[in-house]
Design a protein around this motif. Structure first.
Motif, PDB file in Angstrom:
ATOM      1  N   ALA A 250     -22.672  38.930  -8.029  1.00  0.00           N
ATOM      2  CA  ALA A 250     -22.173  37.342  -7.788  1.00  0.00           C
ATOM      3  C   ALA A 250     -22.871  36.387  -8.573  1.00  0.00           C
ATOM      4  O   ALA A 250     -24.155  36.322  -8.230  1.00  0.00           O
ATOM      5  N   PHE A 251     -21.971  35.473  -9.361  1.00  0.00           N
ATOM      6  CA  PHE A 251     -22.810  34.776  -9.759  1.00  0.00           C
ATOM      7  C   PHE A 251     -21.977  33.168 -10.414  1.00  0.00           C
ATOM      8  O   PHE A 251     -20.708  33.598 -10.727  1.00  0.00           O
ATOM      9  N   GLY A 252     -22.273  32.145 -10.126  1.00  0.00           N
ATOM     10  CA  GLY A 252     -21.714  31.197 -10.633  1.00  0.00           C
ATOM     11  C   GLY A 252     -22.193  30.424 -11.768  1.00  0.00           C
ATOM     12  O   GLY A 252     -23.379  30.477 -12.122  1.00  0.00           O
ATOM     13  N   HIS A 253     -21.493  29.690 -12.531  1.00  0.00           N
ATOM     14  CA  HIS A 253     -21.597  29.026 -13.814  1.00  0.00           C
ATOM     15  C   HIS A 253     -20.633  28.286 -14.309  1.00  0.00           C
ATOM     16  O   HIS A 253     -19.681  28.011 -13.627  1.00  0.00           O
TER      17      HIS A 253
ATOM     18  N   SER B  52     -18.767  47.854 -17.706  1.00  0.00           N
ATOM     19  CA  SER B  52     -20.353  47.992 -17.147  1.00  0.00           C
ATOM     20  C   SER B  52     -20.208  48.715 -15.927  1.00  0.00           C
ATOM     21  O   SER B  52     -21.386  49.004 -15.380  1.00  0.00           O
ATOM     22  N   GLY B  53     -19.049  49.103 -15.545  1.00  0.00           N
ATOM     23  CA  GLY B  53     -18.730  49.879 -13.993  1.00  0.00           C
ATOM     24  C   GLY B  53     -18.612  48.805 -12.783  1.00  0.00           C
ATOM     25  O   GLY B  53     -18.732  49.413 -11.616  1.00  0.00           O
ATOM     26  N   PHE B  54     -17.963  47.844 -13.173  1.00  0.00           N
ATOM     27  CA  PHE B  54     -17.625  46.831 -11.834  1.00  0.00           C
ATOM     28  C   PHE B  54     -15.980  46.858 -11.815  1.00  0.00           C
ATOM     29  O   PHE B  54     -15.212  47.046 -12.708  1.00  0.00           O
ATOM     30  N   VAL B  55     -15.737  46.662 -10.523  1.00  0.00           N
ATOM     31  CA  VAL B  55     -14.412  45.988 -10.416  1.00  0.00           C
ATOM     32  C   VAL B  55     -14.346  44.683  -9.809  1.00  0.00           C
ATOM     33  O   VAL B  55     -15.459  44.228  -9.076  1.00  0.00           O
ATOM     34  N   VAL B  56     -13.487  43.777 -10.300  1.00  0.00           N
ATOM     35  CA  VAL B  56     -13.586  42.159 -10.088  1.00  0.00           C
ATOM     36  C   VAL B  56     -12.847  42.139  -8.875  1.00  0.00           C
ATOM     37  O   VAL B  56     -11.695  42.541  -8.502  1.00  0.00           O
ATOM     38  N   GLU B  57     -13.701  41.370  -7.772  1.00  0.00           N
ATOM     39  CA  GLU B  57     -13.087  41.243  -6.628  1.00  0.00           C
ATOM     40  C   GLU B  57     -12.473  39.897  -6.411  1.00  0.00           C
ATOM     41  O   GLU B  57     -11.403  39.554  -5.709  1.00  0.00           O
ATOM     42  N   ASP B  58     -13.156  38.818  -6.982  1.00  0.00           N
ATOM     43  CA  ASP B  58     -12.739  37.586  -7.009  1.00  0.00           C
ATOM     44  C   ASP B  58     -13.346  36.555  -8.309  1.00  0.00           C
ATOM     45  O   ASP B  58     -14.187  37.037  -8.925  1.00  0.00           O
TER      46      ASP B  58
ATOM     47  N   PRO C 255     -10.922  23.399 -13.410  1.00  0.00           N
ATOM     48  CA  PRO C 255     -12.094  24.284 -13.054  1.00  0.00           C
ATOM     49  C   PRO C 255     -13.377  23.944 -13.770  1.00  0.00           C
ATOM     50  O   PRO C 255     -13.451  24.553 -14.824  1.00  0.00           O
ATOM     51  N   SER C 256     -14.195  23.063 -13.111  1.00  0.00           N
ATOM     52  CA  SER C 256     -15.585  22.889 -13.971  1.00  0.00           C
ATOM     53  C   SER C 256     -16.605  24.071 -13.729  1.00  0.00           C
ATOM     54  O   SER C 256     -17.248  24.484 -14.700  1.00  0.00           O
ATOM     55  N   GLU C 257     -16.449  24.841 -12.651  1.00  0.00           N
ATOM     56  CA  GLU C 257     -17.446  26.062 -12.423  1.00  0.00           C
ATOM     57  C   GLU C 257     -16.344  27.261 -12.321  1.00  0.00           C
ATOM     58  O   GLU C 257     -15.373  27.087 -11.553  1.00  0.00           O
ATOM     59  N   CYS C 258     -17.233  28.433 -12.218  1.00  0.00           N
ATOM     60  CA  CYS C 258     -16.499  29.478 -11.735  1.00  0.00           C
ATOM     61  C   CYS C 258     -17.600  30.629 -11.248  1.00  0.00           C
ATOM     62  O   CYS C 258     -18.815  30.534 -11.453  1.00  0.00           O
ATOM     63  N   ILE C 259     -17.227  31.071  -9.985  1.00  0.00           N
ATOM     64  CA  ILE C 259     -17.979  32.179  -9.347  1.00  0.00           C
ATOM     65  C   ILE C 259     -17.544  33.620  -9.578  1.00  0.00           C
ATOM     66  O   ILE C 259     -16.335  33.744  -8.839  1.00  0.00           O
ATOM     67  N   TRP C 260     -17.938  34.467 -10.123  1.00  0.00           N
ATOM     68  CA  TRP C 260     -17.642  35.958 -10.198  1.00  0.00           C
ATOM     69  C   TRP C 260     -18.149  36.634  -8.989  1.00  0.00           C
ATOM     70  O   TRP C 260     -19.319  36.545  -8.731  1.00  0.00           O
ATOM     71  N   LYS C 261     -17.238  37.458  -8.667  1.00  0.00           N
ATOM     72  CA  LYS C 261     -17.732  38.452  -7.473  1.00  0.00           C
ATOM     73  C   LYS C 261     -17.297  39.609  -7.995  1.00  0.00           C
ATOM     74  O   LYS C 261     -16.017  39.960  -7.823  1.00  0.00           O
ATOM     75  N   VAL C 262     -18.168  40.715  -8.473  1.00  0.00           N
ATOM     76  CA  VAL C 262     -17.700  41.928  -8.952  1.00  0.00           C
ATOM     77  C   VAL C 262     -18.487  42.872  -8.189  1.00  0.00           C
ATOM     78  O   VAL C 262     -19.704  42.900  -7.770  1.00  0.00           O
ATOM     79  N   ARG C 263     -17.845  44.244  -8.094  1.00  0.00           N
ATOM     80  CA  ARG C 263     -18.635  45.156  -7.052  1.00  0.00           C
ATOM     81  C   ARG C 263     -18.776  46.476  -8.159  1.00  0.00           C
ATOM     82  O   ARG C 263     -17.845  46.715  -8.804  1.00  0.00           O
ATOM     83  N   ARG C 264     -20.066  47.006  -7.857  1.00  0.00           N
ATOM     84  CA  ARG C 264     -20.472  48.260  -8.684  1.00  0.00           C
ATOM     85  C   ARG C 264     -19.535  49.305  -7.985  1.00  0.00           C
ATOM     86  O   ARG C 264     -19.438  49.605  -6.742  1.00  0.00           O
ATOM     87  N   VAL C 265     -18.906  50.067  -9.065  1.00  0.00           N
ATOM     88  CA  VAL C 265     -18.035  51.408  -8.278  1.00  0.00           C
ATOM     89  C   VAL C 265     -19.102  52.432  -7.815  1.00  0.00           C
ATOM     90  O   VAL C 265     -19.992  52.564  -8.354  1.00  0.00           O
TER      91      VAL C 265
END
Ligand SMILES: C[S@@+](CC[C@H](N)C(=O)[O-])C[C@H]1O[C@@H](n2cnc3c(N)ncnc32)[C@H](O)[C@@H]1O
Length: 256
Positions: A157-160, A213-219, A246-256
């Motif tokens: 999870a990271f915001g940028h 890279s082996g992730f699924v995007v959750e949000d 949207p000035s920022e976004c936070i990705w939430k991705v999970r390792r399969v």
């Protein structure tokens, strides 16, 4: 620049130079969370309790990529996680050690680049950053590294800064205007006016990179400030911008 580590060396030098000012002027907004454990995301300080990005952290191994002064990792230690703070800059890590002495909360601090981290595969349950290393490292190196060191089912999870904000900053300006001026499809490593090299990608390229890279995007959380939000060094025009786009976004991705 892409394909070598010029941007990493540049950013290490530059973060060492600006670290003291950053900790003096920007970090106070998040300093409180090191003492209360009440985490807030991004420049608009939206509480984790509202966004629920990290969720339950008790007993989890958590790596903060680009920890700066470790205000976040300290808050997570307070909430029962086992954090590790990683940063490229020795001066930023100096500020992390200072905070550890102040709070009495100790956890490992590691100097490395997010593009090549000194951890075995499957070492962490969560890898995260808030305007940390993923805003400066080459995504095509840093995202696969995050995938490698996460356990199956682990959370990245990271915001940028959002790609839209990124391409709305006029040449030489420090904040976005109300026109698209940058090259969206050219996003990857960007030379900023403050001498740093930042990183971003088009939305579709982020999603493809996560999947490869082996992730699924959750949000994809797009934090929107309340009117009158209390953000350090942000004026009314910037708040108005961030209420429209949207000035920022936070990705939430999970390792399969
Ligand atoms: C904007 S600061 C944010 C720090 C912290 N998250 C905060 O909110 O104060 C970004 C941090 O990322 C670090 N950084 C930049 N490039 C990095 C890289 N390739 N690997 C690890 N850390 C990096 C910088 O040294 C800096 O401490």
């Amino acid at each position: 620049m892409i394909g070598d580590d010029t941007h990493v060396r540049n950013n290490r030098t530059r973060w060492n130079e600006i670290s003291d000012d950053y900790q003096r002027f920007n970090a106070p907004q998040i300093r409180g969370q090191a003492f209360t454990g009440d985490i807030t995301w991004g420049v608009w300080g939206i509480p984790e309790s509202r966004l629920n990005v990290l969720g339950h952290v008790v007993g989890l191994d958590v790596l903060e990529m680009g920890c700066g002064g470790s205000q976040w990792s300290t808050a997570l230690a307070r909430r029962g996680a086992h954090p590790v703070g990683l940063d490229l800059s020795e001066r930023q890590l100096h500020h992390s050690r200072r905070l550890q002495r102040e709070t009495g909360l100790e956890f490992p601090l590691v100097q490395a680049s997010a593009e090549e981290v000194p951890f075995a595969a499957g070492s962490f349950d969560i890898v995260f950053a808030d305007h940390g290393a993923f805003s400066f490292a080459d995504p095509y190196r840093a995202i696969p590294e995050a995938a490698r060191i996460l356990r199956p089912g682990g959370l990245l999870a990271f915001g940028h800064v959002s790609p839209i904000y990124e391409i709305s900053i006029p040449d030489g300006a420090e904040a976005a205007g109300d026109r698209l001026v940058g090259d969206y499809f050219g996003l990857r490593l960007i030379s900023d006016t403050d001498g740093l090299v930042s990183a971003n990608l088009p939305y579709g390229a982020w999603i493809r990179l996560f999947r490869e890279s082996g992730f699924v995007v959750e949000d994809l959380v797009e934090p929107r400030p309340e009117t009158g939000a209390d953000a350090t060094h942000r004026d009314n025009a910037e708040e108005a911008w961030a209420r429209r786009w949207p000035s920022e976004c936070i990705w939430k991705v999970r390792r399969v």
